[in-house]
Design a protein around this motif. Structure first.
Motif, mmCIF file in Angstrom:
data_model
loop_
_atom_site.group_PDB
_atom_site.id
_atom_site.type_symbol
_atom_site.label_atom_id
_atom_site.label_comp_id
_atom_site.label_asym_id
_atom_site.label_seq_id
_atom_site.Cartn_x
_atom_site.Cartn_y
_atom_site.Cartn_z
ATOM 1 N N LEU A 73 -1.566 -2.099 5.159
ATOM 2 C CA LEU A 73 -0.377 -2.030 4.306
ATOM 3 C C LEU A 73 0.495 -0.846 4.684
ATOM 4 O O LEU A 73 -0.002 0.219 5.076
ATOM 5 C CB LEU A 73 -0.780 -1.899 2.833
ATOM 6 C CG LEU A 73 -1.713 -2.970 2.263
ATOM 7 C CD1 LEU A 73 -1.937 -2.714 0.777
ATOM 8 C CD2 LEU A 73 -1.158 -4.371 2.487
ATOM 9 N N ALA A 74 1.795 -1.040 4.548
ATOM 10 C CA ALA A 74 2.735 0.052 4.788
ATOM 11 C C ALA A 74 2.586 1.093 3.686
ATOM 12 O O ALA A 74 2.235 0.775 2.546
ATOM 13 C CB ALA A 74 4.159 -0.494 4.809
ATOM 14 N N ALA A 75 2.851 2.342 4.023
ATOM 15 C CA ALA A 75 2.721 3.431 3.048
ATOM 16 C C ALA A 75 3.607 3.193 1.823
ATOM 17 O O ALA A 75 3.200 3.444 0.677
ATOM 18 C CB ALA A 75 3.073 4.763 3.705
ATOM 19 N N LYS A 76 4.806 2.671 2.043
ATOM 20 C CA LYS A 76 5.715 2.435 0.915
ATOM 21 C C LYS A 76 5.188 1.337 -0.007
ATOM 22 O O LYS A 76 5.443 1.371 -1.221
ATOM 23 C CB LYS A 76 7.117 2.085 1.421
ATOM 24 C CG LYS A 76 7.209 0.791 2.214
ATOM 25 C CD LYS A 76 8.650 0.535 2.649
ATOM 26 C CE LYS A 76 8.776 -0.782 3.416
ATOM 27 N NZ LYS A 76 10.179 -1.046 3.838
ATOM 28 N N LEU A 81 2.740 -0.069 -5.309
ATOM 29 C CA LEU A 81 1.724 -0.820 -6.047
ATOM 30 C C LEU A 81 0.717 0.076 -6.756
ATOM 31 O O LEU A 81 0.203 -0.274 -7.823
ATOM 32 C CB LEU A 81 0.984 -1.772 -5.100
ATOM 33 C CG LEU A 81 1.812 -2.874 -4.445
ATOM 34 C CD1 LEU A 81 0.922 -3.757 -3.565
ATOM 35 C CD2 LEU A 81 2.530 -3.721 -5.487
ATOM 36 N N VAL A 82 0.434 1.236 -6.142
ATOM 37 C CA VAL A 82 -0.559 2.154 -6.724
ATOM 38 C C VAL A 82 0.061 3.554 -6.769
ATOM 39 O O VAL A 82 -0.252 4.414 -5.931
ATOM 40 C CB VAL A 82 -1.858 2.170 -5.899
ATOM 41 C CG1 VAL A 82 -2.969 2.884 -6.664
ATOM 42 C CG2 VAL A 82 -2.304 0.756 -5.551
ATOM 43 N N PRO A 83 0.948 3.813 -7.718
ATOM 44 C CA PRO A 83 1.602 5.122 -7.800
ATOM 45 C C PRO A 83 0.580 6.256 -7.936
ATOM 46 O O PRO A 83 -0.352 6.171 -8.732
ATOM 47 C CB PRO A 83 2.452 4.997 -9.081
ATOM 48 C CG PRO A 83 2.693 3.528 -9.231
ATOM 49 C CD PRO A 83 1.437 2.878 -8.751
ATOM 50 N N GLY A 84 0.768 7.276 -7.115
ATOM 51 C CA GLY A 84 -0.124 8.424 -7.178
ATOM 52 C C GLY A 84 -1.320 8.353 -6.253
ATOM 53 O O GLY A 84 -2.045 9.342 -6.089
ATOM 54 N N ALA A 85 -1.562 7.205 -5.626
ATOM 55 C CA ALA A 85 -2.728 7.056 -4.746
ATOM 56 C C ALA A 85 -2.426 7.609 -3.361
ATOM 57 O O ALA A 85 -1.276 7.633 -2.909
ATOM 58 C CB ALA A 85 -3.120 5.592 -4.621
ATOM 59 N N LYS A 86 -3.458 8.059 -2.657
ATOM 60 C CA LYS A 86 -3.312 8.470 -1.274
ATOM 61 C C LYS A 86 -3.064 7.225 -0.431
ATOM 62 O O LYS A 86 -3.822 6.254 -0.513
ATOM 63 C CB LYS A 86 -4.561 9.193 -0.786
ATOM 64 C CG LYS A 86 -4.806 10.529 -1.469
ATOM 65 C CD LYS A 86 -6.040 11.210 -0.896
ATOM 66 C CE LYS A 86 -6.254 12.570 -1.539
ATOM 67 N NZ LYS A 86 -7.453 13.267 -1.003
ATOM 68 N N THR A 87 -2.031 7.252 0.375
ATOM 69 C CA THR A 87 -1.664 6.055 1.137
ATOM 70 C C THR A 87 -2.693 5.710 2.204
ATOM 71 O O THR A 87 -2.720 4.579 2.693
ATOM 72 C CB THR A 87 -0.290 6.241 1.800
ATOM 73 O OG1 THR A 87 -0.308 7.399 2.627
ATOM 74 C CG2 THR A 87 0.795 6.408 0.741
ATOM 75 N N THR A 88 -3.539 6.681 2.582
ATOM 76 C CA THR A 88 -4.561 6.409 3.606
ATOM 77 C C THR A 88 -5.658 5.484 3.091
ATOM 78 O O THR A 88 -6.328 4.814 3.874
ATOM 79 C CB THR A 88 -5.207 7.716 4.085
ATOM 80 O OG1 THR A 88 -5.653 8.467 2.943
ATOM 81 C CG2 THR A 88 -4.218 8.549 4.873
ATOM 82 N N TRP A 105 -7.517 1.408 -2.832
ATOM 83 C CA TRP A 105 -6.591 2.432 -3.307
ATOM 84 C C TRP A 105 -6.626 2.391 -4.825
ATOM 85 O O TRP A 105 -6.561 1.304 -5.430
ATOM 86 C CB TRP A 105 -5.162 2.153 -2.858
ATOM 87 C CG TRP A 105 -4.918 2.135 -1.386
ATOM 88 C CD1 TRP A 105 -4.435 3.163 -0.623
ATOM 89 C CD2 TRP A 105 -5.087 1.030 -0.485
ATOM 90 N NE1 TRP A 105 -4.303 2.774 0.691
ATOM 91 C CE2 TRP A 105 -4.700 1.468 0.806
ATOM 92 C CE3 TRP A 105 -5.541 -0.289 -0.637
ATOM 93 C CZ2 TRP A 105 -4.746 0.643 1.923
ATOM 94 C CZ3 TRP A 105 -5.601 -1.113 0.468
ATOM 95 C CH2 TRP A 105 -5.198 -0.640 1.745
ATOM 96 N N ASN A 106 -6.751 3.532 -5.487
ATOM 97 C CA ASN A 106 -6.683 3.554 -6.949
ATOM 98 C C ASN A 106 -6.187 4.905 -7.424
ATOM 99 O O ASN A 106 -6.379 5.932 -6.761
ATOM 100 C CB ASN A 106 -8.047 3.223 -7.574
ATOM 101 C CG ASN A 106 -9.093 4.253 -7.241
ATOM 102 O OD1 ASN A 106 -9.236 5.263 -7.929
ATOM 103 N ND2 ASN A 106 -9.851 4.011 -6.173
ATOM 104 N N ALA A 107 -5.498 4.885 -8.562
ATOM 105 C CA ALA A 107 -4.943 6.128 -9.096
ATOM 106 C C ALA A 107 -4.585 5.947 -10.570
ATOM 107 O O ALA A 107 -4.274 4.837 -11.024
ATOM 108 C CB ALA A 107 -3.714 6.560 -8.309
ATOM 109 N N LEU A 108 -4.652 7.051 -11.284
ATOM 110 C CA LEU A 108 -4.210 7.119 -12.676
ATOM 111 C C LEU A 108 -3.028 8.073 -12.718
ATOM 112 O O LEU A 108 -3.178 9.278 -12.485
ATOM 113 C CB LEU A 108 -5.342 7.621 -13.579
ATOM 114 C CG LEU A 108 -5.005 7.785 -15.062
ATOM 115 C CD1 LEU A 108 -4.681 6.432 -15.691
ATOM 116 C CD2 LEU A 108 -6.147 8.466 -15.799
#
Length: 221
Positions: A73-76, A81-88, A105-108
């Protein structure tokens, strides 16, 4: 700020691996001719038969190995889709990384939680992939086809509630030749106890699936 429990990641299922065996060579030679008893003639031999080339049938695999899922997936796209997650992302350990690979990828962010998984499964043949795809489709209720993604694709979205907290999850499964792409995308709002709209989760899962299938197709031999 209060702490909130996070949803549990889905356990990846491994598809069985089919091992092909190649056929062997068959060699044959002709018998010696015997001289006639009534005549004294030089002993001769019949021509020796030449070895016959084997008839081998080898399944042609469009995709030999699963691509790196965290690069799918592209970084953007990850940021949206997962705001705040590390794009890696983080790759989940696999017992056979040639056949199945998954990135998460997951983030709160604030009270808004998102989780995204992208998995690649490489099977032995197109027929095996189609059978696995059909089996997954039979296990789901609702949802519908997603045109223009691989050879075939479908999506389904479900809402679950635990301890009065809603979580909405979308799953997209796509087949491309002898490979499957599985995307799982879910979200919750821990302040309102509500989940994102069905359309938000469904479109997000489909967007990730399209990019993942495109990444797979770039590895085609």
């Amino acid at each position: 700020m209060r702490s909130f429990p996070l949803p549990i990641a889905l356990t990846a299922r491994l598809s069985p691996v089919v091992v092909l065996a190649a056929a062997g060579w068959a060699l044959s030679s002709g018998p010696l001719a015997t001289p006639e008893a009534s005549e004294k003639k030089p002993t001769g031999k019949t021509a020796t038969q030449s070895p016959t080339a084997p008839s081998e049938t080898q399944a042609v695999k469009t995709y030999a190995a699963a691509p790196a899922p965290c690069d799918a997936l592209a970084a953007k796209t990850v940021k949206s889709l997962v705001p705040g997650a590390k794009t890696t992302g983080k790759e989940i350990p696999s017992t056979d990384s040639d056949l199945r690979r998954t990135c998460s990828w997951n983030a709160l962010k604030g009270y808004d939680y998102r989780w995204l998984d992208v998995s690649f499964e490489v099977l032995d043949s197109d027929e095996a992939a189609e059978k696995s795809y059909d089996g997954r489709l039979a296990e789901k209720s609702g949802g519908g086809a997603v045109p223009g993604v691989g050879d075939a694709a479908y999506s389904v979205v479900n809402l679950t509630t635990e301890d009065k907290q809603d979580t909405r999850e979308g799953v997209v499964v796509a087949r491309a030749a002898n490979a499957l792409v599985i995307v799982t995308y879910n979200g919750s709002d821990f302040e309102s106890k509500k989940a994102p709209d069905t359309d938000v989760i469904n479109k997000g899962a489909i967007k990730a699936a399209k990019e993942a299938v495109a990444a797979l197709q770039k590895t085609r031999d």
